[in-house]
Design an enzyme around this catalytic site. Sequence first.
Site, PDB file in Angstrom:
ATOM      1  N   TYR A 438       0.676  -1.159  -0.056  1.00  8.35           N
ATOM      2  CA  TYR A 438      -0.070   0.017  -0.142  1.00  8.35           C
ATOM      3  C   TYR A 438       0.901   1.183  -0.029  1.00  8.35           C
ATOM      4  O   TYR A 438       2.009   1.193   0.122  1.00  8.35           O
ATOM      5  CB  TYR A 438      -1.021   0.165   1.107  1.00  8.35           C
ATOM      6  CG  TYR A 438      -0.539  -0.135   2.534  1.00  8.35           C
ATOM      7  CD1 TYR A 438       0.437  -0.004   3.129  1.00  8.35           C
ATOM      8  CD2 TYR A 438      -1.599  -0.490   3.427  1.00  8.35           C
ATOM      9  CE1 TYR A 438       0.849  -0.228   4.358  1.00  8.35           C
ATOM     10  CE2 TYR A 438      -1.496  -0.449   4.919  1.00  8.35           C
ATOM     11  CZ  TYR A 438      -0.199  -0.271   5.297  1.00  8.35           C
ATOM     12  OH  TYR A 438      -0.032  -0.619   6.602  1.00  8.35           O
ATOM     13  N   GLU A 439       0.022   2.456  -0.312  1.00 12.58           N
ATOM     14  CA  GLU A 439       0.840   3.610  -0.452  1.00 12.58           C
ATOM     15  C   GLU A 439       2.031   3.485  -1.694  1.00 12.58           C
ATOM     16  O   GLU A 439       2.876   4.483  -1.896  1.00 12.58           O
ATOM     17  CB  GLU A 439       1.573   4.147   0.725  1.00 12.58           C
ATOM     18  CG  GLU A 439       0.587   4.188   1.798  1.00 12.58           C
ATOM     19  CD  GLU A 439      -0.601   5.087   1.682  1.00 12.58           C
ATOM     20  OE1 GLU A 439      -0.766   5.728   0.911  1.00 12.58           O
ATOM     21  OE2 GLU A 439      -1.707   4.759   2.479  1.00 12.58           O
ATOM     22  N   GLY A 440       1.431   2.730  -2.727  1.00 13.73           N
ATOM     23  CA  GLY A 440       2.329   2.476  -3.741  1.00 13.73           C
ATOM     24  C   GLY A 440       3.178   1.356  -3.451  1.00 13.73           C
ATOM     25  O   GLY A 440       4.117   1.293  -2.677  1.00 13.73           O
TER      26      GLY A 440
END
Length: 586
Positions: A438-440
């Site tokens: 997550y968050e890239g």
Amino acid sequence: MPQYSAPLNDMQFLLHDWLDLNHHYQGLGLDELDAELVNEILTQGAKFAEQVIAPLNREGDEQSSKLVDGKVITPEGFAGAYQEYIANGWNAMLGNVDYEGQDLPYTMAVPVHEMLNSANVSWRLISMLTESAVLAINKHGSQMLKDQYLGNLISGQWTGTMCLTEPHAGTDLSLLSSKAEPNDDGSYRISGSKIFISGGDQDWTDNIVHLVLARLPDAPAGVKGISLFLVPKFLLDDAGNSGESNAVSVGSLEKKMGLKGCPTCVMNFDAAKGWLVGAPNAGLACMFTMMNDARFQVGLQGLGIAEAAYQGALSYARERLQSRAPQGVQQPDSKADPIIAQPDVRRMLLTQKALTEGCRALSTIYAQQMDLEKFGNEEQKGKASQLLAFLTPIAKGFMTDMGQELSQIGVQVYGGHGYIREWGMEQLIRDSRITQLYEGTNGIQAADLISRKLARDKGNMLATTHAYFAELVKDISDSEKAQSADQLLSEWKQNSVQLIEQSAVDLSGAAYDYLNYSAYCLLGVIWLSMADKAQQSDNPNIRDGKQRTCAFYMKRLLPRKDMHKRNLMEDAQDLLQLEDEHFDYS
């Protein structure tokens, strides 16, 4: 479940001896802050993490969050711990003083955040995202939105979320389809579904503030047509309190591999009332204020889990009696020796120790630079902004990779017991796995580093980063360590510069290797700097431990960089030659 104990001695060494916080604060005009205050905050943060949050970790995993009649119920004790958290002011540490925040430096807050992640990542995640939401609203929100929402978000009376991902649009936000239609009163009707929303609903607070990406009716296609909106769970009454329900609902809870204590929601917005944050069609830039903070915070999750895994493995290795040590009997009065005497177990423990402490030092540098970006003069702000931009993908990508690797090692040290749930080690693997996603994803972080932060920037951020680490090298008093650090840093810069003119395709093929190559090189410089400074410590565990751990890193872990270096200058053709159908067996 291993009992967590905050690594206060290491944190205090990094802050006081290595980075000299007193000098750092004086240079920023923060004369009222000193080492005594820092130590008190760390001590109280450790007490809260160890005694209040850590005991909830296993039960939170066992119970998980549940959706009952459309409302989320978090595990027993989570809500009460949160009330204690905000009552003691922890949520307000970094907040704007105009809205009763404490406006403390990041160098005070980041170590506490690491402790919370080690103690219980599931619990920490909701307050983490609230802090990121505060940053976005403080920087981009209208005065009306700031006045209505910042005070309660900073105090923790309300929490915040980040609503980006849609079922058909993950990293590629150009595919985003949620809609925002204007109302006559200046607000908007937000419609669409978002997935993977951490803390999308909870039973901790009487309101939740969602930051939602959506498209205006006349928005251009692609990412240039995305706007950001503030959408509360409950609309505010005339007194600014939570009033009637907004058209926001939880469709379901995701059934997850880990972080089961934290509710991850499918959120439905059905013409929900919201307000524009920032300029129309500039939502992605606004959201990145929140996302970049969250990326570093996710890196801290990896670090926190790595520390928890190391502590568990070390404790077990000291207690577990099995076989005799190859170098000779260690405990003649016992039928076997502790497995910590085994060279291979020591290899695993030292790998955990070296990488965890190296990543903690990297996070301390990051916190120092956030202080400069927040409190410094214009020149300091500019340099810090460049350095942070370059280090963000490394901090997020490498630290979360290490969280997963070192929690895997933790299970290995435990042997068969590590695979059994009651010992708590397998939970660390499950909880850490999402941090790489997550968050890239970490692949996205690597691509961002090599394509945007290095090549597209033409080496400006690289030069700023090199200059900072060169100052660390210059400050090393031991000539042998200084020479090793200088050679390592020069090699890293030389290879980085050579990459700038590579084609976009070849850069994409080298991205993973460049991120890891950079991380191992920079951690090498950090370790040589720390070991040099530790020679002056009065604490023998710091003084001698840093020397030996540095030697282990340089001998057994730094060579990992050479594998990545070999791949850097290769073209990407070997990755592209296989046709799509050739991936199949049939």
